[in-house]
Every structure is written in structure tokens, then in C-alpha cells.
Design a protein around this motif. Structure first.
Motif, PDB file in Angstrom:
ATOM      1  N   CYS A   1       6.879   1.491  -9.274  1.00 27.68           N
ATOM      2  CA  CYS A   1       6.144   2.490  -9.045  1.00 27.68           C
ATOM      3  C   CYS A   1       5.992   3.512 -10.212  1.00 27.68           C
ATOM      4  CB  CYS A   1       6.270   3.221  -7.831  1.00 27.68           C
ATOM      5  SG  CYS A   1       6.517   2.237  -6.286  1.00 27.68           S
ATOM      6  N   PHE A   2       4.972   3.572 -10.756  1.00 30.02           N
ATOM      7  CA  PHE A   2       4.751   4.574 -12.058  1.00 30.02           C
ATOM      8  C   PHE A   2       3.532   5.463 -11.943  1.00 30.02           C
ATOM      9  CE2 PHE A   2       2.843   0.640 -13.187  1.00 30.02           C
ATOM     10  CZ  PHE A   2       2.122   1.071 -14.270  1.00 30.02           C
ATOM     11  N   ASP A   3       3.234   6.418 -12.903  1.00 30.44           N
ATOM     12  CA  ASP A   3       2.248   7.128 -13.167  1.00 30.44           C
ATOM     13  C   ASP A   3       1.549   6.856 -14.388  1.00 30.44           C
ATOM     14  OD1 ASP A   3       0.520   9.224 -13.548  1.00 30.44           O
ATOM     15  OD2 ASP A   3       1.870  10.719 -13.743  1.00 30.44           O
ATOM     16  N   ALA A   4       0.400   6.248 -14.200  1.00 27.46           N
ATOM     17  CA  ALA A   4      -0.455   5.503 -15.128  1.00 27.46           C
ATOM     18  C   ALA A   4      -0.691   6.540 -16.212  1.00 27.46           C
ATOM     19  CB  ALA A   4      -1.541   4.928 -14.743  1.00 27.46           C
ATOM     20  N   THR A   5      -0.647   7.802 -15.959  1.00 32.32           N
ATOM     21  CA  THR A   5      -1.220   8.696 -17.005  1.00 32.32           C
ATOM     22  C   THR A   5      -0.120   9.327 -17.906  1.00 32.32           C
ATOM     23  OG1 THR A   5      -0.843  10.855 -15.464  1.00 32.32           O
ATOM     24  CG2 THR A   5      -3.009   9.613 -15.146  1.00 32.32           C
ATOM     25  N   ASP A   6       1.322   8.796 -17.758  1.00 38.35           N
ATOM     26  CA  ASP A   6       2.203   9.006 -18.259  1.00 38.35           C
ATOM     27  C   ASP A   6       2.573   8.115 -19.264  1.00 38.35           C
ATOM     28  OD1 ASP A   6       4.772   9.455 -19.114  1.00 38.35           O
ATOM     29  OD2 ASP A   6       5.373  10.853 -17.426  1.00 38.35           O
TER      30      ASP A   6
ATOM     31  N   ARG B   1       6.665  -1.310 -17.976  1.00 38.12           N
ATOM     32  CA  ARG B   1       6.563  -2.547 -18.477  1.00 38.12           C
ATOM     33  C   ARG B   1       7.738  -3.076 -18.801  1.00 38.12           C
ATOM     34  NH1 ARG B   1       3.013  -6.910 -19.908  1.00 38.12           N
ATOM     35  NH2 ARG B   1       4.768  -8.445 -19.711  1.00 38.12           N
ATOM     36  N   GLU B   2       8.768  -2.204 -19.406  1.00 38.58           N
ATOM     37  CA  GLU B   2      10.126  -2.548 -19.929  1.00 38.58           C
ATOM     38  C   GLU B   2      11.051  -3.039 -18.647  1.00 38.58           C
ATOM     39  OE1 GLU B   2      11.969   0.168 -22.328  1.00 38.58           O
ATOM     40  OE2 GLU B   2      10.324  -0.148 -23.879  1.00 38.58           O
ATOM     41  N   SER B   3      10.743  -2.274 -17.548  1.00 38.46           N
ATOM     42  CA  SER B   3      11.610  -2.757 -16.468  1.00 38.46           C
ATOM     43  C   SER B   3      11.286  -3.983 -15.866  1.00 38.46           C
ATOM     44  CB  SER B   3      11.537  -1.600 -15.482  1.00 38.46           C
ATOM     45  OG  SER B   3      10.385  -1.562 -14.753  1.00 38.46           O
TER      46      SER B   3
ATOM     47  N   VAL C   1       0.782  -1.285   0.021  1.00 33.45           N
ATOM     48  CA  VAL C   1      -0.209  -0.091   0.270  1.00 33.45           C
ATOM     49  C   VAL C   1       0.920   1.166  -0.076  1.00 33.45           C
ATOM     50  CG1 VAL C   1      -1.599   1.164   1.388  1.00 33.45           C
ATOM     51  CG2 VAL C   1      -1.876  -1.090   0.986  1.00 33.45           C
ATOM     52  N   ALA C   2       2.024   1.234   0.803  1.00 30.08           N
ATOM     53  CA  ALA C   2       2.802   2.471   0.746  1.00 30.08           C
ATOM     54  C   ALA C   2       3.565   2.581  -0.511  1.00 30.08           C
ATOM     55  CB  ALA C   2       3.941   2.382   2.048  1.00 30.08           C
ATOM     56  N   LEU C   3       3.821   1.560  -1.221  1.00 29.05           N
ATOM     57  CA  LEU C   3       4.497   1.721  -2.487  1.00 29.05           C
ATOM     58  C   LEU C   3       3.546   2.228  -3.385  1.00 29.05           C
ATOM     59  CD1 LEU C   3       6.849  -1.660  -2.406  1.00 29.05           C
ATOM     60  CD2 LEU C   3       7.643   0.895  -2.561  1.00 29.05           C
ATOM     61  N   GLU C   4       2.480   1.800  -3.531  1.00 31.80           N
ATOM     62  CA  GLU C   4       1.239   2.204  -4.448  1.00 31.80           C
ATOM     63  C   GLU C   4       0.975   3.635  -4.123  1.00 31.80           C
ATOM     64  OE1 GLU C   4      -3.452   1.556  -5.673  1.00 31.80           O
ATOM     65  OE2 GLU C   4      -2.410  -0.020  -4.182  1.00 31.80           O
ATOM     66  N   ALA C   5       1.438   4.000  -3.121  1.00 27.14           N
ATOM     67  CA  ALA C   5       0.904   5.733  -2.755  1.00 27.14           C
ATOM     68  C   ALA C   5       2.172   6.432  -3.432  1.00 27.14           C
ATOM     69  CB  ALA C   5       1.031   5.679  -1.192  1.00 27.14           C
ATOM     70  N   VAL C   6       3.316   5.880  -3.676  1.00 25.12           N
ATOM     71  CA  VAL C   6       4.252   6.513  -4.266  1.00 25.12           C
ATOM     72  C   VAL C   6       4.156   7.378  -5.789  1.00 25.12           C
ATOM     73  CG1 VAL C   6       6.602   6.580  -5.294  1.00 25.12           C
ATOM     74  CG2 VAL C   6       6.302   5.069  -3.081  1.00 25.12           C
ATOM     75  N   LYS C   7       3.517   6.713  -6.498  1.00 26.31           N
ATOM     76  CA  LYS C   7       3.365   7.207  -7.780  1.00 26.31           C
ATOM     77  C   LYS C   7       1.749   7.023  -8.109  1.00 26.31           C
ATOM     78  CE  LYS C   7       6.840   8.884  -9.893  1.00 26.31           C
ATOM     79  NZ  LYS C   7       6.949   9.884 -10.951  1.00 26.31           N
TER      80      LYS C   7
ATOM     81  N   ARG D   1      14.790   4.896 -14.507  1.00 26.78           N
ATOM     82  CA  ARG D   1      14.424   6.082 -13.866  1.00 26.78           C
ATOM     83  C   ARG D   1      13.239   6.097 -13.177  1.00 26.78           C
ATOM     84  NH1 ARG D   1      15.205   7.633 -18.730  1.00 26.78           N
ATOM     85  NH2 ARG D   1      13.085   9.104 -18.920  1.00 26.78           N
ATOM     86  N   LEU D   2      13.133   4.907 -12.341  1.00 26.84           N
ATOM     87  CA  LEU D   2      11.805   4.560 -11.997  1.00 26.84           C
ATOM     88  C   LEU D   2      12.123   4.186 -10.341  1.00 26.84           C
ATOM     89  CD1 LEU D   2      10.397   2.219 -14.503  1.00 26.84           C
ATOM     90  CD2 LEU D   2       9.377   4.406 -13.835  1.00 26.84           C
ATOM     91  N   THR D   3      11.015   4.371  -9.557  1.00 24.39           N
ATOM     92  CA  THR D   3      10.929   3.708  -8.157  1.00 24.39           C
ATOM     93  C   THR D   3      10.670   2.395  -8.032  1.00 24.39           C
ATOM     94  OG1 THR D   3      10.659   6.173  -7.404  1.00 24.39           O
ATOM     95  CG2 THR D   3      10.217   3.859  -5.977  1.00 24.39           C
ATOM     96  N   ILE D   4      11.422   1.432  -7.777  1.00 22.58           N
ATOM     97  CA  ILE D   4      11.257   0.282  -7.511  1.00 22.58           C
ATOM     98  C   ILE D   4      11.669  -0.381  -6.396  1.00 22.58           C
ATOM     99  CG2 ILE D   4      11.422  -2.337  -8.546  1.00 22.58           C
ATOM    100  CD1 ILE D   4      12.225  -0.983 -11.134  1.00 22.58           C
ATOM    101  N   GLY D   5      10.545  -0.776  -5.443  1.00 21.88           N
ATOM    102  CA  GLY D   5      10.782  -1.352  -4.066  1.00 21.88           C
ATOM    103  C   GLY D   5      10.668  -2.652  -4.113  1.00 21.88           C
ATOM    104  N   VAL D   6      11.299  -3.525  -3.354  1.00 22.69           N
ATOM    105  CA  VAL D   6      11.699  -4.913  -3.031  1.00 22.69           C
ATOM    106  C   VAL D   6      10.930  -5.236  -1.676  1.00 22.69           C
ATOM    107  CG1 VAL D   6      12.775  -7.039  -3.500  1.00 22.69           C
ATOM    108  CG2 VAL D   6      13.456  -5.121  -4.904  1.00 22.69           C
ATOM    109  N   VAL D   7       9.908  -6.205  -1.776  1.00 26.01           N
ATOM    110  CA  VAL D   7       9.736  -6.908  -0.680  1.00 26.01           C
ATOM    111  C   VAL D   7       9.885  -8.290  -0.906  1.00 26.01           C
ATOM    112  CG1 VAL D   7       7.652  -7.297   0.914  1.00 26.01           C
ATOM    113  CG2 VAL D   7       7.998  -5.054  -0.259  1.00 26.01           C
ATOM    114  N   ALA D   8      10.359  -9.273   0.094  1.00 23.75           N
ATOM    115  CA  ALA D   8      10.651 -10.347  -0.221  1.00 23.75           C
ATOM    116  C   ALA D   8      10.221 -11.440   0.832  1.00 23.75           C
ATOM    117  CB  ALA D   8      12.241 -10.714  -0.618  1.00 23.75           C
ATOM    118  N   HIS D   9       9.731 -12.665   0.447  1.00 20.05           N
ATOM    119  CA  HIS D   9       9.712 -13.818   1.365  1.00 20.05           C
ATOM    120  C   HIS D   9      10.950 -14.323   1.255  1.00 20.05           C
ATOM    121  CE1 HIS D   9       5.373 -13.137   1.124  1.00 20.05           C
ATOM    122  NE2 HIS D   9       5.409 -13.427  -0.357  1.00 20.05           N
TER     123      HIS D   9
END
Length: 469
Positions: A394-399, A407-409, A339-345, A375-383
Motif C-alpha cells: 500500500c502506498f501513495d502514488a503521488t509520493d 517497487r523495491e519492496s 479493496v480494504a487494503l487499497e483504501a489504506v493509501k 516503512r510501508l504497509t504491506i498486507g498479506v492475503v493468501a490462498h
């Protein structure tokens, strides 16, 4: 999580004959055809996955009603897309144009709980958390615990072979499915597996259906293994100055033979996102946070041993909980990570690559490089205990440009996972999102064999077409 869809095709579905045939064996309230309503059943939670327009949504309550749907679909050559609660992240539950969406959430009865045999018999629409609470009243537990356990269904868990936080000790859904009742594409009912502790009669068709994403048949009943309810767990949090050090600690814990009930890792991006959202006060200098838990008879001793291993690996701070309340506080950060990562962008793509534990550090370092490259914010949560990572883009869907880079990342992270000897999906499934990558992982011979199995069970190709491969 906001979804990104490719455009739907404009189609006209000749729904009249289909609906008439469906209503011959179903109550009117079980068949939905209003486009404004059926559109809400068109997709799961995955981004970048096309969703079609269903001709009808059917919500059966009995096995016989499911059989009627499949006989109708076979007679009219209409595709059928099975669904649970649509919490999936791969597009496996997405509708195709003109299909019947078969939503099984109303088949939600727990039919039996046997403390002696340690099994539960359930319908596919039973919610995971509801089952866990019900068996808990008998001193038992159903260990698989996906993050969406309060809403996801057992049928969906079986279809995607889902995992969860406790897999490091207790394993994934496939290890708890003993037997199934399955309605085949032509409407016949088949039983697989057993309800006994042992059983090796014939091919293991039960395992074949687990993770098949509704492409081989419709699960209408499941016999699930249960375990004795474990003691309450205690949690430890260890802070590290690098992701590599945290991954080294994971390797030390596993190499020493410890069996934690939970071993989770959050990278610096995730820690900072959680801090920004919750003001939990995690140190800004934290580059990686490792959470370990034990539900043994002496969890404090286990935590002390693991804490020493974390310090040997370079932990800057180790905080063991003293009781259940402190343990719950330590787990809050992990639970709010996505949820916190979704709030980033505002939009996220959650990857699901799983690598050998010994390569976990390389994956996290690689994701950091990919983040800089695009040039993107990518957080890692791992089991971390089982090597299953969730790099979250994390990205801006309107851009449009940022969406393309996201998608490429995402694809580059999957490629990295394969290079490290891993797999493209540890618990989310393939669906639409990863079907191209499944072919790369399986290879041509493996893909041919899987397609051959599909043809045996679904010769007309009407079960969840366009998924997996």
C-alpha cells in the motif's frame, strides 16, 4: 486499484494503410481508431507497467475475422496484443506503440454444454461467472474462480493460467482446458487437444498455450472440463495470535489429509484494514485469521476436525458456521480484503508469489520484515492451502519516494519467494511486471528453450511483443 504507468513514447503511427487493410475484412464498427477511445484499451490493472499507444483496436466476432487480423498483421509486420477484460495484474494485456489491440470480448458465446461428456465449448470472451451460472443449470460446475470472476473472461483466464479461491481442492485453469482452437501468427487455424476424457496423442500443445499470455497464438475456442456441482459449503473462521501459528494450522490440516474447498489466510494488517473499512468487529488482537471451508457430504464433521487442529496449533478462537448464511458472512471479510487494503493509501501493488506450504510461515514473517525495512504497509492475503500468497503493498502514488520504496519492496518479496523454493507467480502471470524475474527463475538454459518455442510459433515476433521475456 489506481495504476502507475511509466511515460509513453511519443510516436506517430502510419495507421492509414493498416486500417484500410483491416477494413477489407472487418465491419467498420469492429475497428476503433479514435485515440481517445483506443487509449482506454491500452492497459490492464497492473501498476508500474508501461503502456503504448495502439494504432487500432479491433473487436472481432468470428474466427474468420481474427484470421484476417493476423494475416494483415503478418503482411504489414504490425504487432498484435490480445486482450480480454483487462482485469490482469501483470501488464500482459498492455498495448505496445503502433500495435493492433485485439480485444476478444465480443466473441462471447457458449457454444455447447454437454452433461454426458462433462464439457463446455466456449468462445474466449465468455465471462467466467456467466459460464459458471450456465453450467450450474445442468447440475455441473466450472471450478476455476478468480477473484474477478464476475468480469474476467475465459480467454484471459487461459492466457494467464489464472487460479482462485477453490484451487486448493479443484486446481487451476490449466487442469480444465482440454482443447483449443488457436489462430496462429500467420492466420492459420490450429486445433489442439481433445474433447474426450483421455488423450495423449503427440506433444501437449494445449498446455503450452495455457499461460502463454497471447505470445504464441490467439485462442478463439476452448473445450473445458466440467465437474458435478458440489453441495453447498460450510465455513470455519479461526483466529490466531501469530501468523506462524496460523501457518502451522495450515500444515496440520494438509498433513492430516483433509481436502478443504477453501483455505484462506489474512494477516493482521489485512484484518485491521477490513475492520477499518467495514466495522465487522474482528478482534484487534487477531494477528492472523484462517478461513476453511468444506463442500463434502458432511461438512460439519470436517469443520470440527479442522477446528480441533487449529486449536492444537494455538488458535485463540474457532467459529464454525451452522448454515450457508453464516458461511457467507464469514467469507465477506476475505472478499473485501484487497479493496480494504487499497483504501489504506489509495494505491496497491499486488504480488503473487507461491511457496511450498511448509515455507508459508517464513514468507509471511519475511514480508513483515520487508514492510518495516521500507516503512510501508504491506498486507498479506493468501490462498494458504496451496501456498499462493498475495502480499499487497500500500502506498501513495503521488509520493515519488514512497512509490520507489513500493517497487523495491515488491522486488524483495519476489526474491524471498524464490529463496524459499517458490515461484514469482502462482496465478497472475508474468506480463511486463515480472519479466526480469522470470529470467532469474528459469535460468539461462530454460530461458533459451522458451524463446526457441516462441520463435517456432511467432517467427516475426509480432504476438504480444515485450511480454514474458
Amino acid at each position: 486499484m489506481r495504476r502507475i504507468e511509466t511515460p509513453r513514447d511519443d510516436v506517430t503511427v502510419a495507421a492509414g494503410p493498416l486500417v484500410d487493410r483491416l477494413l477489407d475484412g472487418l465491419p467498420a464498427e469492429a475497428v476503433l481508431t479514435d485515440p481517445d477511445i483506443t487509449a482506454s484499451y491500452a492497459h490492464d490493472m497492473a501498476s508500474f507497467c508501461r503502456a503504448g499507444s495502439p494504432a487500432a483496436v479491433v473487436l472481432p466476432r468470428t474466427v474468420e475475422q481474427v484470421q484476417h487480423v493476423m494475416r494483415t498483421a503478418t503482411a504489414l509486420r504490425v504487432p498484435v496484443v490480445p486482450q480480454g477484460a483487462r482485469t490482469g495484474l501483470s501488464g500482459a494485456a498492455n498495448a505496445t506503440d503502433g500495435c493492433i489491440v485485439l480485444c476478444l470480448t465480443r466473441m462471447d458465446r457458449i457454444l455447447e454444454i454437454s452433461p454426458v461428456d462433462r464439457i463446455a465449448v466456449v468462445e474466449p470472451g465468455v465471462v467466467n461467472a456467466a459460464l459458471s451460472r450456465a453450467v450450474g443449470e445442468h447440475g455441473l460446475s466450472y471450478p476455476p474462480d478468480p477473484s474477478s470472476w464476475e468480469t474476467c473472461t475465459i480467454g484471459g483466464n487461459i492466457g494467464t493460467a489464472s487460479g482462485g479461491l477453490c484451487c486448493v481442492k479443484y486446481g487451476v485453469t490449466a487442469e480444465y482446458v482440454l482443447g483449443l482452437d488457436v489462430v496462429l501468427a500467420d492466420g492459420r487455424l490450429m486445433s489442439t487437444g481433445r474433447r474426450t476424457a483421455k488423450g495423449v496423442a503427440g506433444y501437449d500443445l494445449t498446455r503450452l498455450f495455457v499461460g502463454s499470455e497471447g505470445s504464441l497464438g490467439i485462442v478463439v475456442r476452448a473445450v473445458l472440463a466440467l465437474r458435478p456441482k458440489p453441495p453447498g459449503q460450510l465455513v470455519l473462521a479461526a483466529e490466531f495470535s501469530s501468523g506462524a501459528a496460523a501457518c502451522d494450522a495450515v500444515c496440520r490440516v494438509m498433513a492430516e489429509g483433509h481436502v478443504p474447498s477453501l483455505l484462506e489466510l489474512m494477516d493482521r494488517t489485512t484484518v485491521r484494514a477490513v475492520n477499518d473499512m467495514s466495522r465487522m468487529g474482528l478482534p484487534d488482537s487477531t494477528e492472523a485469521l484462517l478461513l476453511a471451508a468444506f463442500d463434502t457430504t458432511d461438512p460439519a464433521a470436517d469443520l470440527a476436525a479442522v477446528g480441533a487442529l487449529c486449536e492444537a496449533a494455538g488458535a485463540t478462537r474457532v467459529v464454525p458456521a451452522e448454515d450457508a448464511a453464516e458461511s457467507e458472512l464469514l467469507l465477506q471479510a476475505r472478499r473485501m480484503s484487497l479493496v480494504a487494503l487499497e483504501a489504506v493509501k489509495g494505491t496497491t501493488m499486488i504480488d503473487d508469489v507461491c511457496v511450498p506450504r511448509s515455507r508459508l510461515g517464513e514468507l509471511i514473517e519475511g514480508v513483515e520484515r520487508i514492510s518495516g525495512k521500507y516503512r510501508l504497509t504491506i498486507g498479506v492475503v493468501a490462498h494458504a492451502g496451496d501456498g499462493n500468497t498475495h502480499p499487497t503493498v500500500c502506498f501513495d502514488a503521488t509520493d515519488p519516494d514512497e512509490s520507489r520504496r513500493a517497487r523495491e519492496s515488491f522486488d524483495e518479496i519476489m526474491a524471498l519467494g524464490l529463496e524459499l523454493g517458490g515461484t514469482i507467480t502462482g496465478e497472475h502471470g508474468v506480463g511486463v511486471l515480472k519479466k526480469e524475474w522470470l529470467a532469474r527463475e528459469l535460468g539461462p538454459v530454460g530461458l533459451e528453450m522458451q524463446r526457441s518455442v516462441k520463435k517456432v510459433f511467432d517467427p516475426l515476433g509480432i504476438l504480444n511483443p515485450g511480454k514474458l521475456f
